[in-house]
Design an enzyme around this catalytic site. Structure first.
Site, short mmCIF file in Angstrom:
data_model
loop_
_atom_site.label_atom_id
_atom_site.label_comp_id
_atom_site.label_asym_id
_atom_site.label_seq_id
_atom_site.Cartn_x
_atom_site.Cartn_y
_atom_site.Cartn_z
N TRP A 31 36.08 39.05 41.16
CA TRP A 31 34.83 38.34 41.93
C TRP A 31 33.65 38.10 41.01
O TRP A 31 33.40 39.15 40.18
CB TRP A 31 34.52 39.13 43.31
CG TRP A 31 33.55 38.13 44.01
CD1 TRP A 31 32.37 38.12 43.88
CD2 TRP A 31 34.17 37.75 45.20
NE1 TRP A 31 31.87 37.17 45.15
CE2 TRP A 31 33.16 36.99 46.05
CE3 TRP A 31 35.24 37.68 46.01
CZ2 TRP A 31 33.12 36.52 47.12
CZ3 TRP A 31 35.38 37.02 47.18
CH2 TRP A 31 34.29 36.61 47.78
N SER A 65 34.72 43.80 43.72
CA SER A 65 34.08 45.09 43.65
C SER A 65 34.42 46.06 44.73
O SER A 65 34.71 47.34 44.12
CB SER A 65 32.57 45.06 43.58
OG SER A 65 32.09 44.26 42.45
N PHE A 66 34.65 45.78 45.94
CA PHE A 66 35.02 47.02 46.71
C PHE A 66 36.52 47.52 46.32
O PHE A 66 36.91 48.67 46.57
CB PHE A 66 35.38 46.19 48.22
CG PHE A 66 35.77 47.26 49.30
CD1 PHE A 66 34.66 47.89 49.76
CD2 PHE A 66 37.03 47.35 49.60
CE1 PHE A 66 34.96 48.81 50.75
CE2 PHE A 66 37.13 48.24 50.75
CZ PHE A 66 36.02 49.02 51.36
N GLU A 67 37.45 46.81 45.47
CA GLU A 67 38.64 47.24 45.16
C GLU A 67 38.63 48.08 43.88
O GLU A 67 39.41 48.55 43.66
CB GLU A 67 39.68 46.04 44.86
CG GLU A 67 40.33 45.46 46.39
CD GLU A 67 39.19 44.75 47.04
OE1 GLU A 67 38.41 43.99 46.52
OE2 GLU A 67 39.25 44.78 48.30
N CYS A 88 30.45 43.02 39.73
CA CYS A 88 29.08 42.14 39.85
C CYS A 88 28.92 41.82 41.33
O CYS A 88 29.69 40.92 41.68
CB CYS A 88 28.97 40.99 39.04
SG CYS A 88 27.86 39.75 39.20
N VAL A 89 28.21 42.51 41.93
CA VAL A 89 27.83 42.04 43.37
C VAL A 89 26.45 41.16 43.21
O VAL A 89 25.39 41.64 42.99
CB VAL A 89 27.73 43.33 44.42
CG1 VAL A 89 27.82 42.86 45.80
CG2 VAL A 89 28.79 44.24 43.93
N HIS A 96 26.55 41.51 53.95
CA HIS A 96 27.83 41.97 53.11
C HIS A 96 27.59 42.96 51.68
O HIS A 96 28.11 43.95 51.59
CB HIS A 96 28.76 40.67 52.73
CG HIS A 96 30.16 41.08 52.39
ND1 HIS A 96 30.58 41.17 51.16
CD2 HIS A 96 31.14 41.15 53.25
CE1 HIS A 96 31.71 41.55 51.26
NE2 HIS A 96 32.33 41.37 52.42
N PHE A 121 29.82 53.62 35.93
CA PHE A 121 29.41 52.86 36.96
C PHE A 121 28.95 51.68 36.26
O PHE A 121 27.81 51.49 36.01
CB PHE A 121 28.50 53.20 37.88
CG PHE A 121 28.23 52.59 39.11
CD1 PHE A 121 28.73 52.42 40.30
CD2 PHE A 121 27.04 51.68 39.06
CE1 PHE A 121 28.52 51.65 41.28
CE2 PHE A 121 26.58 51.01 40.15
CZ PHE A 121 27.26 51.15 41.43
N ARG A 135 21.94 39.85 32.59
CA ARG A 135 22.14 41.46 32.25
C ARG A 135 23.57 41.38 31.58
O ARG A 135 24.33 42.40 31.67
CB ARG A 135 22.12 42.41 33.66
CG ARG A 135 20.59 42.50 33.76
CD ARG A 135 20.47 43.04 35.34
NE ARG A 135 19.09 43.07 35.35
CZ ARG A 135 18.14 42.33 35.73
NH1 ARG A 135 18.49 41.02 35.69
NH2 ARG A 135 17.01 42.78 35.75
C1 DLZ Z 1 33.73 39.19 49.83
C2 DLZ Z 1 32.62 39.32 48.67
C3 DLZ Z 1 31.54 38.88 48.57
C4 DLZ Z 1 30.82 38.19 49.90
N1 DLZ Z 1 30.70 38.89 47.63
C5 DLZ Z 1 31.24 39.99 46.48
C6 DLZ Z 1 30.30 39.72 45.38
O1 DLZ Z 1 29.30 39.29 45.16
N2 DLZ Z 1 30.96 40.73 44.46
C7 DLZ Z 1 32.09 41.23 44.52
O2 DLZ Z 1 32.55 41.88 43.56
N3 DLZ Z 1 32.87 41.22 45.62
C8 DLZ Z 1 32.56 40.38 46.49
N4 DLZ Z 1 33.25 40.25 47.62
C9 DLZ Z 1 34.58 40.49 47.79
C10 DLZ Z 1 34.76 42.08 48.11
O3 DLZ Z 1 34.51 42.74 46.94
C11 DLZ Z 1 36.33 42.59 48.21
O4 DLZ Z 1 37.01 41.99 47.47
C12 DLZ Z 1 36.47 41.79 49.49
O5 DLZ Z 1 35.72 42.00 50.79
C13 DLZ Z 1 38.36 42.28 49.95
O6 DLZ Z 1 38.13 43.45 50.13
#
Ligand code: DLZ
Length: 158
Positions: A31, A65-67, A88-89, A96, A121, A135
């Protein structure tokens, strides 16, 4: 360039003759890949410039990033000396962002308490894309470089 704190100043590769032996695992999120690939190359360049062997760096891509939490957990069960989690979120219109940032920081923190290796991290948590660009090789440097130095420093604690 406005650089902020530079943690690289604390690491001197001359004091680390064993650096060639270290195995480093990197988990990186797909992502925002245009950003995470720059963080990744900053980290790899820094590690190899300081003596880490390229063949001793293992890269695992994950969807988001969740994974990074599960990806880091899997790597922490293998023979690595240190793990770097790269993501990167970027804030959107909903909550979310808060859930992902909170989950991934808590998840990586817990892994640091339970696993035998440090997990670095390297996750940008930005309000907009420009902050991430700044960054990841832009006007505020590259967080991937900083996190590679953090990894090298933590190896000396181990
Ligand atoms: C769904 C999502 C969103 C909206 N934004 C980001 C983000 O900015 N950065 C990132 O790394 N991942 C994002 N994801 C995906 C979630 O991390 C994850 O992959 C999904 O919710 C599936 O579990």
């Amino acid at each position: 360039m406005k650089s902020g704190k530079n943690i690289s100043l604390k690491f001197d590769s001359k004091n680390h003759p064993d650096i060639k032996k270290y195995n480093i695992g990197i988990v990186v999120s797909e992502w925002n890949k245009d950003i995470t690939k720059n963080l990744l190359s900053g980290a790899i360049d820094t590690l190899t410039q300081h003596g880490v062997q390229k063949e001793n760096i293992f890269i695992q891509w994950v969807p988001g990033s969740f994974e990074l939490i599960f990806g880091s957990k899997v790597l922490s069960e293998k023979e690595f000396d240190v793990i770097i989690a790269i993501g990167c979120v970027i804030k959107g219109e909903t909550d979310h962002y808060d859930y992902i940032c909170s989950s991934v920081s808590q998840g990586i923190m817990q892994l640091n308490l339970t696993s035998s290796m440090p997990i670095i991290f390297c996750i940008l948590t930005d309000h907009n894309k420009q902050q991430s660009i700044d960054r990841s090789g832009g006007k505020y440097g590259n967080k991937g470089v900083e996190c590679a130095f953090a990894a090298l420093q933590m190896l000396s604690i181990k």
